[in-house]
Design a protein around this motif. Structure first.
Motif, PDB file in Angstrom:
ATOM      1  N   LEU A 380      67.269  60.943  62.535  1.00 19.41           N
ATOM      2  CA  LEU A 380      66.514  61.702  63.532  1.00 19.41           C
ATOM      3  C   LEU A 380      64.690  62.271  63.719  1.00 19.41           C
ATOM      4  N   VAL A 381      64.476  62.452  62.901  1.00 14.23           N
ATOM      5  CA  VAL A 381      63.519  62.920  62.744  1.00 14.23           C
ATOM      6  C   VAL A 381      62.993  61.686  62.974  1.00 14.23           C
ATOM      7  N   TYR A 382      63.341  60.454  62.836  1.00 13.06           N
ATOM      8  CA  TYR A 382      62.152  59.277  63.025  1.00 13.06           C
ATOM      9  C   TYR A 382      62.037  58.946  64.465  1.00 13.06           C
ATOM     10  N   HIS A 383      63.553  59.092  64.916  1.00 13.30           N
ATOM     11  CA  HIS A 383      63.828  58.939  66.478  1.00 13.30           C
ATOM     12  C   HIS A 383      62.852  59.939  67.035  1.00 13.30           C
ATOM     13  N   LEU A 384      62.710  61.012  66.988  1.00 11.94           N
ATOM     14  CA  LEU A 384      61.757  61.708  67.821  1.00 11.94           C
ATOM     15  C   LEU A 384      60.681  61.634  67.242  1.00 11.94           C
ATOM     16  N   VAL A 385      59.985  61.334  66.167  1.00 11.41           N
ATOM     17  CA  VAL A 385      58.357  60.560  66.026  1.00 11.41           C
ATOM     18  C   VAL A 385      58.318  59.769  67.112  1.00 11.41           C
ATOM     19  N   TYR A 386      59.708  58.932  66.688  1.00 13.64           N
ATOM     20  CA  TYR A 386      59.530  57.133  67.990  1.00 13.64           C
ATOM     21  C   TYR A 386      58.891  58.028  69.871  1.00 13.64           C
ATOM     22  N   LEU A 406      65.457  68.891  69.644  1.00 18.04           N
ATOM     23  CA  LEU A 406      65.347  69.908  68.159  1.00 18.04           C
ATOM     24  C   LEU A 406      66.836  70.237  68.063  1.00 18.04           C
ATOM     25  N   GLY A 407      67.259  70.999  69.008  1.00 19.92           N
ATOM     26  CA  GLY A 407      68.802  71.382  68.737  1.00 19.92           C
ATOM     27  C   GLY A 407      69.433  71.306  68.452  1.00 19.92           C
ATOM     28  N   THR A 408      69.655  69.461  68.495  1.00 20.29           N
ATOM     29  CA  THR A 408      70.046  69.313  67.708  1.00 20.29           C
ATOM     30  C   THR A 408      70.014  68.978  65.957  1.00 20.29           C
ATOM     31  N   MET A 409      68.514  68.545  65.531  1.00 21.73           N
ATOM     32  CA  MET A 409      68.277  68.786  64.587  1.00 21.73           C
ATOM     33  C   MET A 409      68.379  70.071  63.950  1.00 21.73           C
ATOM     34  N   ALA A 410      68.467  71.119  64.927  1.00 18.43           N
ATOM     35  CA  ALA A 410      68.065  71.973  64.031  1.00 18.43           C
ATOM     36  C   ALA A 410      69.802  72.281  63.892  1.00 18.43           C
ATOM     37  N   ASN A 411      70.284  72.303  64.068  1.00 18.98           N
ATOM     38  CA  ASN A 411      72.055  72.700  63.490  1.00 18.98           C
ATOM     39  C   ASN A 411      72.153  71.440  62.395  1.00 18.98           C
ATOM     40  N   GLN A 412      71.617  70.488  62.552  1.00 17.78           N
ATOM     41  CA  GLN A 412      72.018  69.782  60.893  1.00 17.78           C
ATOM     42  C   GLN A 412      70.408  70.718  60.115  1.00 17.78           C
ATOM     43  N   VAL A 413      69.819  70.781  60.653  1.00 24.63           N
ATOM     44  CA  VAL A 413      69.607  71.049  59.360  1.00 24.63           C
ATOM     45  C   VAL A 413      69.388  72.735  58.247  1.00 24.63           C
ATOM     46  N   TYR A 414      70.246  73.779  59.283  1.00 25.24           N
ATOM     47  CA  TYR A 414      71.130  74.906  59.260  1.00 25.24           C
ATOM     48  C   TYR A 414      72.604  74.494  58.048  1.00 25.24           C
ATOM     49  N   ALA A 415      72.884  73.077  58.667  1.00 27.18           N
ATOM     50  CA  ALA A 415      74.318  72.997  58.513  1.00 27.18           C
ATOM     51  C   ALA A 415      74.534  71.461  57.214  1.00 27.18           C
ATOM     52  N   LEU A 416      72.938  71.520  56.822  1.00 27.79           N
ATOM     53  CA  LEU A 416      72.446  70.780  55.363  1.00 27.79           C
ATOM     54  C   LEU A 416      71.878  72.187  54.073  1.00 27.79           C
ATOM     55  N   GLY A 417      71.636  73.081  54.793  1.00 24.70           N
ATOM     56  CA  GLY A 417      70.825  74.150  53.652  1.00 24.70           C
ATOM     57  C   GLY A 417      69.370  74.100  53.449  1.00 24.70           C
ATOM     58  N   LEU A 418      68.845  73.231  54.937  1.00 20.54           N
ATOM     59  CA  LEU A 418      67.629  73.039  54.153  1.00 20.54           C
ATOM     60  C   LEU A 418      66.473  74.446  55.128  1.00 20.54           C
ATOM     61  N   TYR A 444      57.828  70.325  59.085  1.00 18.53           N
ATOM     62  CA  TYR A 444      57.565  69.559  60.691  1.00 18.53           C
ATOM     63  C   TYR A 444      58.422  70.059  61.874  1.00 18.53           C
ATOM     64  N   LEU A 445      59.329  70.523  62.160  1.00 20.67           N
ATOM     65  CA  LEU A 445      60.459  70.124  62.962  1.00 20.67           C
ATOM     66  C   LEU A 445      60.115  71.629  63.291  1.00 20.67           C
ATOM     67  N   MET A 446      59.561  72.406  62.123  1.00 20.49           N
ATOM     68  CA  MET A 446      59.528  74.228  62.665  1.00 20.49           C
ATOM     69  C   MET A 446      58.632  74.196  63.428  1.00 20.49           C
ATOM     70  N   ARG A 447      57.573  73.613  62.717  1.00 22.62           N
ATOM     71  CA  ARG A 447      55.732  73.756  63.924  1.00 22.62           C
ATOM     72  C   ARG A 447      56.259  72.721  64.728  1.00 22.62           C
ATOM     73  N   LEU A 448      56.854  71.074  65.158  1.00 26.10           N
ATOM     74  CA  LEU A 448      57.044  70.872  66.329  1.00 26.10           C
ATOM     75  C   LEU A 448      57.777  71.491  67.283  1.00 26.10           C
ATOM     76  N   ASP A 449      58.892  72.469  66.554  1.00 20.82           N
ATOM     77  CA  ASP A 449      59.770  72.978  67.674  1.00 20.82           C
ATOM     78  C   ASP A 449      58.504  74.406  67.858  1.00 20.82           C
ATOM     79  N   LEU A 450      57.041  75.161  67.787  1.00 20.37           N
ATOM     80  CA  LEU A 450      56.815  76.350  67.569  1.00 20.37           C
ATOM     81  C   LEU A 450      55.754  75.256  69.002  1.00 20.37           C
ATOM     82  N   ILE A 451      55.028  74.133  68.707  1.00 22.99           N
ATOM     83  CA  ILE A 451      54.310  73.391  69.868  1.00 22.99           C
ATOM     84  C   ILE A 451      55.262  72.349  71.050  1.00 22.99           C
ATOM     85  N   GLN A 452      56.609  72.717  70.371  1.00 23.47           N
ATOM     86  CA  GLN A 452      57.146  71.944  71.933  1.00 23.47           C
ATOM     87  C   GLN A 452      57.326  73.692  72.998  1.00 23.47           C
TER      88      GLN A 452
END
Length: 769
Positions: A380-386, A406-418, A444-452
């Protein structure tokens, strides 16, 4: 009383402007004053020089004049003679230098007094949600847009909104996008692909478009989408997908060479894989690593996680291929004309868009909403990068779909405990490399989330109070790549960016308060701090000007320059958006002293900060890293041209309204002040239009490759052509008339003319270099 007994009048100063003194009306002592603005005579608002208070503008003019006499001779001599059609009142560089100093004086004054313009003891409040509807109807769907999104900016600006509505009413959206680009003879496939994408935008039922930019493969989306129905193989859907994967894979030599190239060149910017583990996983699916000119014999997909690995492979090989192209066309041409080399071999072995469509089908098959796994998150991260960096995507610029991702990945991040620091838990300390990857992905996701969030004006998906994950750090056991120097650079880059990007969070918290708005004094203070950070630690062209062109396989110092340049541009772009909103805020309040400040700051930022980077990305120092920088430079160009269009509508409204007056010609002949004002307005109109046309030409350079530039080129070309007519200005609405737009003094208009002329010449240099 004198000797003769006559009474001597006291030489009493007058603090009102000459117009208010004649009319005997109240004057608020601004420049221009509100009474003059209301009567559309701001250009003639002057004060008796003997007694009017000396403003910061007057002081700055004197300081600038003295400075120019002693220090600016060489700079002035190097500026070309102005075009005969639009001669500025003063030398353009003089005006630019004066403007810098005058703005600096104002900003210093505000810092010393602790007030924001106007000096109102902090009672001035900016609410970005007032005065417009942030929604847009698309068929049966209602979409909401944040205040920083391009849609909201157009809707919040009354003149831009009127321009777009009138333009669409006259020619229609379809015709705007259907208009052929006569300046470039591009690929028919590109034009068809981009046109179809523009027409389908926002439709949740739009088909997967599978045009291939190289005209080699044509894959029907309907056949691939059958793979979504079932994975267990009962109807052969999985076999069909595996066959598609097999068909899009290049030769082994191309495949593994591009993967190696990814870890050498692109990994420093997108370090979310472990090199050894990824190659082991991919080898198990496509066969062992070798560099023979043979195709993969079979694809062994056993689980959904294998599809995630395949998707990652397709994303990074396409990214590696695209990264081979320099913005300097002659560099790519030279590689293709030279003797055999790795770059020439790879350029002649394209990874086509059909591979990306297959990668996306793999992700759809996995269904990330239901499948939570670290490898799925990586895909998902590389899909977003692309989606952010690929020429046919431009997702960071548009922003709508990336918010969902980003919302989908945030759910994955929390589910994985990152979002939790693994070193705090005994059972999470086993695999240091995975923990290191987790920290990098989360940061990276946190920073991209802020920029977005700042790009569109939305609340971040990840709140800083909900995590305790540490910043990435390097140990003897956790590097995800064999080259430790590159891994150290990655860690250093994350550490460097943290304090420079975080101020954006405090600004977001201020401006996204729907109910209370934002005190302008606090906002300006935060903006000043951010400007200081940009100047002292991010502006690499001024801080480290010695390097010329950064090669593809750059040193870590050169790579850090790219990170700094990217962060500088993104941060300054955020400030440019705020300047625009403050301009609208003060225009609505008829405070044209502050209105002028933010118009001037806008063009000073474009001239002093963006123009040098645009040149370096197109032609110079950063031209070999187009994949990393092209997306953000397009955003800068769009914001800049948006300001030009917004201001040009206002200037042309004044110009055409003066021309429509019955006594226009007679006043030109008999009233020197009226004549001079009209001349300044005409010149400003021509200078803004010239700058905007040069920016649009730069967009055309990208438009045969980048979808975002293709779309902006179509709309902006149509807008500038339309603004040459009087249609928009013949019967403006009452709300537009009440704005009294661009009521600036003669000296202010001279300064704007000077900087716009210089800006137009600068962009012409980039175009014609």
């Amino acid at each position: 009383m004198d000797v003769g007994g006559s009474v001597k009048k006291r030489n009493k100063p007058t603090f009102v402007c000459t117009n208010c003194k004649k009319r005997k009306t109240k004057c608020d002592r601004k420049s221009p004053c509100y009474s003059c603005v209301k009567t559309n005579s701001g250009f003639s608002c002057t004060y008796e020089s003997n007694w009017r208070p000396v403003s910061f503008l007057e002081i700055e003019r004197r300081v600038a004049s003295d400075t120019l006499k002693h220090h600016a001779y060489d700079e002035v001599e190097s500026v070309p003679e102005p075009a005969p059609s639009v001669p500025p009142t003063h030398h353009p560089l003089d005006e630019v230098l004066m403007l810098r100093k005058r703005l600096k004086e104002l900003e210093d004054t505000l810092k010393d007094t602790g007030l924001s313009p106007p000096a109102d003891s902090g009672t001035d409040v900016l609410n970005l949600y007032d005065g417009f509807s942030p929604t847009r109807l698309l068929d049966d769907t209602c979409e909401n847009y944040g205040p920083f999104s391009n849609v909201s900016i157009v809707k919040r600006d009354p003149w831009l909104c009127a321009l777009w509505e009138t333009l669409v009413e006259k020619v229609g959206t379809f015709k705007i996008y259907a208009t052929p680009d006569l300046h470039h003879v591009g690929s028919d496939n590109v034009e068809k692909y981009f046109h179809s994408k523009a027409m389908a935008k926002g439709d949740p039922m739009d088909p997967i478009l599978s045009f291939d930019l190289n005209g080699i493969h044509h894959l029907k989306a309907s056949n691939i989408r059958l793979a979504r129905t079932l994975f267990d193989g009962r109807f052969g859907a999985d076999v069909q997908l595996v066959e598609r994967i097999h068909k899009v894979l290049p030769t082994r030599k191309v495949l593994w060479t591009l993967i190696d190239k990814f870890f050498r060149i692109l990994y420093p910017f997108f370090p979310f894989l472990d090199e050894i583990k990824f190659k082991e996983d991919l080898s198990r699916i496509v066969g062992p690593i070798d560099y023979l000119e043979t195709y993969v014999q079979s694809v062994r997909v056993e689980t959904k996680l294998d599809l995630a690995t395949v998707a990652i492979c397709l994303f990074i090989t396409r990214l590696s291929y695209v990264s081979l192209f320099s913005n300097r066309i002659q560099v790519t041409d030279a590689i293709l004309k030279a003797s055999d080399s790795e770059e020439k071999y790879l350029l002649n072995s394209p990874i086509n868009l059909v591979a990306i469509e297959v990668a996306r089908i793999c992700l759809e098959f996995i269904d990330p909403h239901k499948t939570v796994h670290f490898t799925v998150l990586q895909a998902l991260v590389y899909h977003l990068v692309y989606a952010i960096h690929a020429p046919e995507e431009g997702e960071l610029a548009d922003g709508s779909e990336s918010q969902d991702r980003l919302g989908t990945m945030a759910n994955q991040v929390y589910a994985l405990g990152l979002h939790r620091e693994p070193d705090k838990f005994e059972d999470c300390r086993n695999d240091e490399k995975i923990n290191h990857l987790g920290r990098k992905i989360f940061t990276y996701l946190m920073r991209l989330d802020l920029i977005q969030s700042f790009a569109v004006g939305s609340l971040p998906s990840i709140d800083y109070v909900h995590y305790d994950t540490k910043m990435p750090f390097l140990t003897a056991k956790n590097s995800n790549i064999a080259d430790l120097k590159i891994e150290q650079f990655v860690v250093d880059a994350y550490q460097f960016a943290k304090p420079r990007v975080n101020p954006l969070r405090s600004i977001l918290a201020l401006v996204l308060d729907i109910n209370n708005g934002c005190p302008v004094s606090r906002l300006v203070q935060r903006m000043n701090e951010l400007e200081e950070t940009c100047a002292t630690s991010l502006d690499i062209l001024k801080l480290s000007p010695e390097r010329l062109i950064i090669p593809l396989e750059a040193s870590t110092d050169e790579l850090l320059d790219i990170i700094k340049a990217r962060t500088f541009i993104l941060t300054k772009t955020s400030l440019l958006t705020l300047y625009f909103h403050l301009f609208l805020h003060y225009e609505k309040k008829s405070n044209f002293e502050n209105c002028y400040l933010y118009v001037a700051k806008t063009y000073r930022t474009i001239h002093d900060d963006f123009l040098p980077y645009i040149f370096e990305i197109f032609h110079g120092r950063f031209s070999n890293h187009s994949l990393v920088l092209n997306t953000i430079v397009q955003i800068v160009m769009h914001k800049s041209n948006q300001s030009c269009l917004s201001h040009l509508t206002r200037v042309n409204s004044i110009r055409f309204s003066m021309q429509a007056k019955l006594d226009h010609q007679s006043r030109l002949a008999s009233d020197p002040r009226y004549h001079d004002y009209y001349r300044r307005i005409v010149h400003l109109s021509q200078n803004i239009e010239r700058t905007g046309s040069m920016l649009t030409t730069l967009f055309q350079r990208y438009s045969t490759t980048y979808y975002y530039s293709w779309k902006i080129t179509k709309t902006h070309m149509a807008a500038y052509d339309f603004l040459k007519e009087e249609t928009l200005f013949k019967s403006p609405s009452s709300s537009l008339k009440k704005l009294h737009s661009f009521q600036f003094t003669a000296s202010q208009l001279d300064e704007l003319n000077g900087i716009m002329y210089s800006l137009g010449k600068g962009f012409k240099t980039v175009v014609s270099y």
